[in-house]
Design a protein around this motif. Structure first.
Motif, PDB file in Angstrom:
ATOM      1  N   ASN A 123      46.392  70.631  79.617  1.00  0.00           N
ATOM      2  CA  ASN A 123      45.456  71.159  78.623  1.00  0.00           C
ATOM      3  C   ASN A 123      44.005  70.955  79.047  1.00  0.00           C
ATOM      4  O   ASN A 123      43.121  71.699  78.624  1.00  0.00           O
ATOM      5  CB  ASN A 123      45.678  70.486  77.268  1.00  0.00           C
ATOM      6  CG  ASN A 123      47.035  70.799  76.671  1.00  0.00           C
ATOM      7  OD1 ASN A 123      47.673  71.778  77.063  1.00  0.00           O
ATOM      8  ND2 ASN A 123      47.489  69.980  75.752  1.00  0.00           N
ATOM      9  N   SER A 126      43.372  74.169  80.873  1.00  0.00           N
ATOM     10  CA  SER A 126      43.534  75.427  80.141  1.00  0.00           C
ATOM     11  C   SER A 126      42.755  75.494  78.823  1.00  0.00           C
ATOM     12  O   SER A 126      42.395  76.578  78.376  1.00  0.00           O
ATOM     13  CB  SER A 126      45.026  75.670  79.851  1.00  0.00           C
ATOM     14  OG  SER A 126      45.550  74.608  79.055  1.00  0.00           O
ATOM     15  N   ASP A 127      42.483  74.340  78.213  1.00  0.00           N
ATOM     16  CA  ASP A 127      41.849  74.335  76.896  1.00  0.00           C
ATOM     17  C   ASP A 127      40.338  74.536  76.975  1.00  0.00           C
ATOM     18  O   ASP A 127      39.753  74.662  78.045  1.00  0.00           O
ATOM     19  CB  ASP A 127      42.149  73.031  76.155  1.00  0.00           C
ATOM     20  CG  ASP A 127      43.533  73.037  75.531  1.00  0.00           C
ATOM     21  OD1 ASP A 127      44.270  74.011  75.739  1.00  0.00           O
ATOM     22  OD2 ASP A 127      43.880  72.051  74.850  1.00  0.00           O
ATOM     23  N   SER A 128      39.706  74.475  75.801  1.00  0.00           N
ATOM     24  CA  SER A 128      38.259  74.632  75.698  1.00  0.00           C
ATOM     25  C   SER A 128      37.554  73.375  76.184  1.00  0.00           C
ATOM     26  O   SER A 128      38.177  72.346  76.468  1.00  0.00           O
ATOM     27  CB  SER A 128      37.866  74.899  74.249  1.00  0.00           C
ATOM     28  OG  SER A 128      38.145  73.744  73.462  1.00  0.00           O
ATOM     29  N   GLY A 129      36.235  73.446  76.231  1.00  0.00           N
ATOM     30  CA  GLY A 129      35.437  72.312  76.682  1.00  0.00           C
ATOM     31  C   GLY A 129      35.581  71.081  75.810  1.00  0.00           C
ATOM     32  O   GLY A 129      35.352  69.958  76.275  1.00  0.00           O
ATOM     33  N   GLU A 130      35.986  71.252  74.552  1.00  0.00           N
ATOM     34  CA  GLU A 130      36.111  70.106  73.661  1.00  0.00           C
ATOM     35  C   GLU A 130      37.098  69.079  74.200  1.00  0.00           C
ATOM     36  O   GLU A 130      36.852  67.869  74.142  1.00  0.00           O
ATOM     37  CB  GLU A 130      36.550  70.560  72.267  1.00  0.00           C
ATOM     38  CG  GLU A 130      36.648  69.420  71.276  1.00  0.00           C
ATOM     39  CD  GLU A 130      37.076  69.866  69.887  1.00  0.00           C
ATOM     40  OE1 GLU A 130      37.143  69.002  68.996  1.00  0.00           O
ATOM     41  OE2 GLU A 130      37.350  71.066  69.704  1.00  0.00           O
ATOM     42  N   SER A 131      38.238  69.527  74.723  1.00  0.00           N
ATOM     43  CA  SER A 131      39.236  68.587  75.243  1.00  0.00           C
ATOM     44  C   SER A 131      38.698  67.834  76.447  1.00  0.00           C
ATOM     45  O   SER A 131      38.978  66.641  76.628  1.00  0.00           O
ATOM     46  CB  SER A 131      40.528  69.325  75.596  1.00  0.00           C
ATOM     47  OG  SER A 131      40.313  70.256  76.645  1.00  0.00           O
ATOM     48  N   ARG A 132      37.913  68.508  77.286  1.00  0.00           N
ATOM     49  CA  ARG A 132      37.348  67.833  78.464  1.00  0.00           C
ATOM     50  C   ARG A 132      36.241  66.856  78.062  1.00  0.00           C
ATOM     51  O   ARG A 132      36.098  65.789  78.667  1.00  0.00           O
ATOM     52  CB  ARG A 132      36.841  68.875  79.469  1.00  0.00           C
ATOM     53  CG  ARG A 132      37.976  69.648  80.135  1.00  0.00           C
ATOM     54  CD  ARG A 132      37.477  70.658  81.153  1.00  0.00           C
ATOM     55  NE  ARG A 132      36.861  71.827  80.543  1.00  0.00           N
ATOM     56  CZ  ARG A 132      37.518  72.885  80.088  1.00  0.00           C
ATOM     57  NH1 ARG A 132      38.839  72.919  80.148  1.00  0.00           N
ATOM     58  NH2 ARG A 132      36.876  73.908  79.550  1.00  0.00           N
ATOM     59  N   LYS A 258      27.917  70.279  73.427  1.00  0.00           N
ATOM     60  CA  LYS A 258      28.368  71.532  74.046  1.00  0.00           C
ATOM     61  C   LYS A 258      28.662  71.346  75.546  1.00  0.00           C
ATOM     62  O   LYS A 258      28.954  72.315  76.245  1.00  0.00           O
ATOM     63  CB  LYS A 258      27.297  72.618  73.878  1.00  0.00           C
ATOM     64  CG  LYS A 258      26.987  72.978  72.428  1.00  0.00           C
ATOM     65  CD  LYS A 258      28.174  73.639  71.757  1.00  0.00           C
ATOM     66  CE  LYS A 258      27.839  74.072  70.345  1.00  0.00           C
ATOM     67  NZ  LYS A 258      28.995  74.731  69.676  1.00  0.00           N
ATOM     68  N   ASP A 260      30.409  70.382  79.173  1.00  0.00           N
ATOM     69  CA  ASP A 260      31.737  70.714  79.701  1.00  0.00           C
ATOM     70  C   ASP A 260      31.858  70.153  81.112  1.00  0.00           C
ATOM     71  O   ASP A 260      30.860  69.851  81.774  1.00  0.00           O
ATOM     72  CB  ASP A 260      31.946  72.230  79.719  1.00  0.00           C
ATOM     73  CG  ASP A 260      33.429  72.624  79.754  1.00  0.00           C
ATOM     74  OD1 ASP A 260      34.281  71.723  79.906  1.00  0.00           O
ATOM     75  OD2 ASP A 260      33.713  73.825  79.619  1.00  0.00           O
ATOM     76  N   ARG A 271      41.139  76.951  87.115  1.00  0.00           N
ATOM     77  CA  ARG A 271      41.960  77.702  86.176  1.00  0.00           C
ATOM     78  C   ARG A 271      42.340  79.075  86.744  1.00  0.00           C
ATOM     79  O   ARG A 271      43.419  79.604  86.473  1.00  0.00           O
ATOM     80  CB  ARG A 271      41.209  77.884  84.855  1.00  0.00           C
ATOM     81  CG  ARG A 271      42.033  78.495  83.737  1.00  0.00           C
ATOM     82  CD  ARG A 271      41.180  78.835  82.535  1.00  0.00           C
ATOM     83  NE  ARG A 271      40.388  77.705  82.076  1.00  0.00           N
ATOM     84  CZ  ARG A 271      39.570  77.772  81.029  1.00  0.00           C
ATOM     85  NH1 ARG A 271      39.422  78.898  80.374  1.00  0.00           N
ATOM     86  NH2 ARG A 271      38.881  76.718  80.658  1.00  0.00           N
TER      87      ARG A 271
END
Length: 359
Positions: A123, A126-132, A258, A260, A271
């Motif tokens: 994830n 593959s996920d958005s910047g929030e997970s990172r 915001k 990343d 990705r």
């Protein structure tokens, strides 16, 4: 840091489980659905006071029960400590160390550092910047209590500023002076967070590249780029320049919330170009680098949680990972697997004292 004992009561699918661990390798084997990953999650709670699966605390109470309790006996090299975590349906989560409650949850983070490698790591790519961002924050928080304090304060300030922006829109008026009150704490906390994120990211890139080369035996060049609004602009300037935009959007559009991490292979987004094998090798390299850095900064050896990863790796990568575990002296290791035979073979190759628990 060594976890000697673990007790689970009403945690997820476990009514009651108790374990006495080896100081080196501990394996949980059994079919899918018996709760192997849930035991690892209990160990993660002892470290980070939350689930690594992202579940809310209340959702981890066993069905038809009113609470869960997790208790661990941890040897810090000088004495044994009892960590107890309890969540009731109608109360706040409580964490105690040696029968004394923490004033703040954040005060516990860093006592028992941990690193988990699991299938859910994909994830991060593959996920958005929030997970990172969350991953980066968790990494740094285990080594820097000031960072965690600044992060909590920053997040509170963003929420307050956003609430005021929404209130302005709802009541059809705008007071720039009132909104500006939040600029100073945003800049103060946000700039400190930015500087530490940037420094930490730069410090683990060479480690990741080294581990990746060992695990994958590949010729690709991997890297991480820390992307932030603050790379090119002062935070005060960004807030002033985007005041009208924030007013229209009713939220704070610029800032370290915001940020990343860009994962790249040969200068291109992982990705888009990396195979599954390359992605797995990169993610394992990332986690081992995290472990290395925590150990270096805190002088504590983190516990290593390996969730069902041997089923997802080819033999070459398994062999390389085992060689690294031997070489780097990673300390206490917890492994889940569906195959007892495979687990026994892996443990033999690591050549350490071990215990296997069949669930």
């Amino acid at each position: 840091m060594i976890i000697n004992k673990l007790g689970l009561i009403n945690f997820k699918n476990h009514s009651e489980q108790r374990f006495d661990f080896s100081s080196q390798i501990n394996c949980f084997v059994g079919n899918n659905g018996v709760g192997k990953t849930n035991v690892l999650d209990g160990l993660h709670y002892l470290s980070m006071a939350k689930s690594f699966l992202g579940n809310k605390d209340l959702n981890n109470i066993k069905k038809d029960e009113d609470f869960f309790t997790i208790e661990g006996t941890i040897d810090d090299g000088e004495k044994e400590n009892i960590i107890k975590i309890q969540q009731q349906k109608d109360a706040k989560k409580i964490i105690k160390k040696n029968d004394k409650s923490y004033d703040r949850m954040a005060d516990h983070i860093g006592f028992l550092p941990s690193v988990i490698i699991s299938p859910y790591d994909s994830n991060l790519i593959s996920d958005s910047g929030e997970s990172r961002r969350k991953f980066l924050d968790a990494m740094i928080s285990q080594t820097d209590s000031d960072y965690l304090f600044n992060l909590i304060q920053y997040q509170k300030t963003v929420q307050q500023r956003n609430a005021l922006l929404k209130d302005f829109a709802k009541n059809r008026y705008f007071d720039a002076d009132n909104l500006e009150i939040y600029n100073e704490p945003l800049v103060r906390f946000g700039t400190k967070i930015f500087e530490k994120r940037k420094k930490f990211t730069e410090s683990i890139v060479p480690l990741i590249q080294n581990y990746y080369e060992i695990i994958s035996k590949g010729t690709e060049q991997v890297s991480i780029i820390y992307e932030s609004d603050l790379n090119d602009h002062r935070f005060e300037t960004l807030l002033k320049q985007n005041l009208e935009k924030d007013r229209m959007l009713t939220y704070t559009s610029k800032g370290i919330h915001k940020d990343d991490l860009l994962f790249e292979m040969n200068g291109i987004s992982m990705r888009k170009t990396a195979s599954q094998g390359q992605q797995k090798s990169f993610l394992i390299s990332l986690k081992l680098s995290q472990m290395n850095r925590i150990k270096e900064l805190t002088q504590k050896t983190p516990i290593l949680l390996l969730d069902d990863i041997f089923d997802k790796l080819d033999d070459t990568r398994v062999s390389q990972l085992i060689a690294l575990v031997n070489q780097e002296h990673f300390g206490q290791i917890f492994i889940t697997d569906t195959s007892r035979e495979r687990t026994e073979n892996i443990v033999k190759r690591i050549n350490e004292e071990s215990k296997i628990f069949e669930l």
